[in-house]
Design an enzyme around this catalytic site. Structure first.
Site, short mmCIF file in Angstrom:
data_model
loop_
_atom_site.label_atom_id
_atom_site.label_comp_id
_atom_site.label_asym_id
_atom_site.label_seq_id
_atom_site.Cartn_x
_atom_site.Cartn_y
_atom_site.Cartn_z
N ARG A 1 -14.59 -5.29 3.03
CA ARG A 1 -13.15 -5.23 2.74
C ARG A 1 -12.45 -6.48 3.26
O ARG A 1 -11.60 -7.07 2.59
CB ARG A 1 -12.50 -3.99 3.40
CG ARG A 1 -12.91 -2.65 2.87
CD ARG A 1 -12.51 -2.44 1.42
NE ARG A 1 -11.12 -2.77 1.13
CZ ARG A 1 -10.06 -2.00 1.45
NH1 ARG A 1 -10.23 -0.86 2.08
NH2 ARG A 1 -8.84 -2.38 1.11
N ARG B 1 0.87 -1.18 0.00
CA ARG B 1 0.00 0.00 0.00
C ARG B 1 0.91 1.22 0.00
O ARG B 1 1.59 1.50 0.99
CB ARG B 1 -0.91 0.00 1.23
CG ARG B 1 -1.83 1.23 1.31
CD ARG B 1 -2.64 1.19 2.59
NE ARG B 1 -3.39 2.43 2.80
CZ ARG B 1 -4.64 2.65 2.39
NH1 ARG B 1 -5.26 1.70 1.72
NH2 ARG B 1 -5.25 3.78 2.65
N GLN C 1 -10.37 -2.52 -2.79
CA GLN C 1 -11.52 -1.71 -2.38
C GLN C 1 -12.69 -1.89 -3.32
O GLN C 1 -13.84 -2.08 -2.89
CB GLN C 1 -11.13 -0.23 -2.32
CG GLN C 1 -12.29 0.72 -2.05
CD GLN C 1 -12.88 0.56 -0.67
OE1 GLN C 1 -12.18 0.69 0.32
NE2 GLN C 1 -14.18 0.30 -0.59
N HIS D 1 -6.89 0.86 -6.86
CA HIS D 1 -7.25 0.33 -5.54
C HIS D 1 -8.14 -0.90 -5.75
O HIS D 1 -9.34 -0.88 -5.46
CB HIS D 1 -7.98 1.40 -4.73
CG HIS D 1 -7.99 1.16 -3.26
ND1 HIS D 1 -7.53 -0.01 -2.67
CD2 HIS D 1 -8.41 1.95 -2.22
CE1 HIS D 1 -7.67 0.07 -1.37
NE2 HIS D 1 -8.20 1.24 -1.06
N ASP E 1 -15.42 10.09 -2.74
CA ASP E 1 -14.17 9.88 -2.02
C ASP E 1 -13.71 11.25 -1.50
O ASP E 1 -14.25 12.28 -1.91
CB ASP E 1 -13.12 9.27 -2.97
CG ASP E 1 -11.87 8.77 -2.26
OD1 ASP E 1 -11.85 8.77 -1.01
OD2 ASP E 1 -10.91 8.40 -2.94
N CYS F 1 -15.50 4.91 0.15
CA CYS F 1 -14.42 3.99 0.52
C CYS F 1 -13.86 4.26 1.92
O CYS F 1 -13.19 3.39 2.48
CB CYS F 1 -13.30 4.03 -0.52
SG CYS F 1 -12.65 5.68 -0.84
#
Length: 349
Positions: A336, A145, A175, A172, A267, A308
């Site tokens: 997740r 990440r 996600q 991502h 987001d 998210c």
């Protein structure tokens, strides 16, 4: 008078005791010392983004995600990562990604090892290529990440073990699989739905949602300022997938683009590493806030809201929408973990 410990033991005869011990060691060897098998045709493969995965392959991992969630809610205990290790490399802070990887891997008997930029030399004193070759000899898999997509791709190229992209500036993938799972659970189907992303069209979530929606036949629209429209390259990548699945891609700075959306998604307006642009982004993105009026503009009472997380309530979304019954962010957050577990089960040998 002190009690004799054997007085409690020897109502059982010696043969019974041996049988109990034999059963104990059989159970120990069968159910604890050997990992449960999980069959997958994707063992040894990496997940860097969803570009090279077919809709059928992604759907298989989605089905496994639903399976492991059901197992978890039923209280089942499995040991499918027993004897396995995973390196969790984090250049960026995380709540959901780190928690998901550590709990999903650890509760199945695996040993996750967290590594921040303060712990290892990735890309600094030691090249990414060399770090990859070292970790590949010590771990069963690697999660990354961070900032650069190039880094996660080099880890996959040089490590020799499965590498999972936990987030980069470009993609991502873990996600958006959780997002798709949430849509599936809520609507019961995916093909023909419409998801509208509201906000910065250049960020990793907008790009990744466009990609996975194109694979699944989900119409993807984007409500964003022209200055923050997605780059031509991601549109070029997604268009053939959308054509094949029957999905439509629509990008506009007009509010009418949210009409008939089954899901409004947003987001944060300022991503990690872009804090200096906060004032500029706030001014530019204010008209694209998800609020009650924007939800109503879909023309549907059934429209849901996804994010998210973490969310800055009062900026990209108002608190009343975030806390409303239309908001499915907590189901999305829980998913997740289940999707990440399914991804690891699918990839790790």
């Amino acid at each position: 008078m002190k009690p004799n410990p054997t007085q409690f033991l020897f109502p059982l005869d010696f043969k019974a005791i041996l049988n109990i011990l034999a059963l104990y060691y059989y159970l120990l060897e069968t159910y604890i010392m050997e990992a449960e098998k999980f069959e997958s045709p994707f063992k040894g493969r990496s997940l860097l983004n969803w570009i090279d995965w077919t809709p059928e392959e992604i759907n298989q991992i989605l089905e496994w995600s639903l399976l492991v969630k059901k197992q978890s809610h039923n209280g089942e205990v499995h040991q499918r990562f027993l004897g396995k290790t995973i390196a969790l490399i984090f250049e960026k802070r995380s709540t959901r990604t780190r928690s998901s990887f550590e709990t999903a891997f650890g509760e199945e008997g695996g040993h996750p090892v967290f590594m921040s930029t303060q712990d290892i030399q990735l890309g600094g004193k030691e090249s990414v290529e060399d770090t990859a070759r070292v970790l590949g000899r010590m771990f069963s898999a690697i999660e990354f990440r961070g900032f650069k997509q190039e880094h996660v791709e080099k880890l996959a190229k040089y490590s020799g073990v499965p590498v999972i992209n936990g987030l980069t500036d470009e993609f991502h993938p873990t996600q958006v699989l959780a997002d798709i799972m949430t849509l599936k659970e809520h609507f019961g189907t995916l093909k023909g739905l419409t998801l509208c992303f509201c906000g910065d069209g250049r960020n990793n979530m907008a790009r990744s949602l466009m990609l996975i929606c194109s694979k699944f036949g989900i119409n993807f629209s984007m409500f964003c300022p022209k200055e923050l429209s997605p780059d031509a390259e991601i549109i070029r990548i997604c268009t053939p997938f959308a054509n094949a699945s029957g999905a439509k891609i629509t990008i506009s700075d007009q509010i009418s683009v949210v009409k008939n959306a089954d899901c409004l998604y947003t987001d944060v307006w300022v991503s990690m590493g872009e804090e200096a642009l906060k004032d500029e982004r706030m001014k530019l993105l204010k008209p694209f806030q998800v609020n009650k009026d924007l939800m109503a503009a879909t023309g549907k009472d059934s429209t849901i809201f996804l994010h998210c997380l973490p969310a800055v309530k009062g900026q990209e979304v108002t608190e009343d929408v975030f806390e409303s019954s239309a908001s499915k962010v907590w189901d999305e957050a829980e998913n997740r973990k289940h999707t990440i577990k399914a991804i690891m089960l699918a990839l790790i040998k």
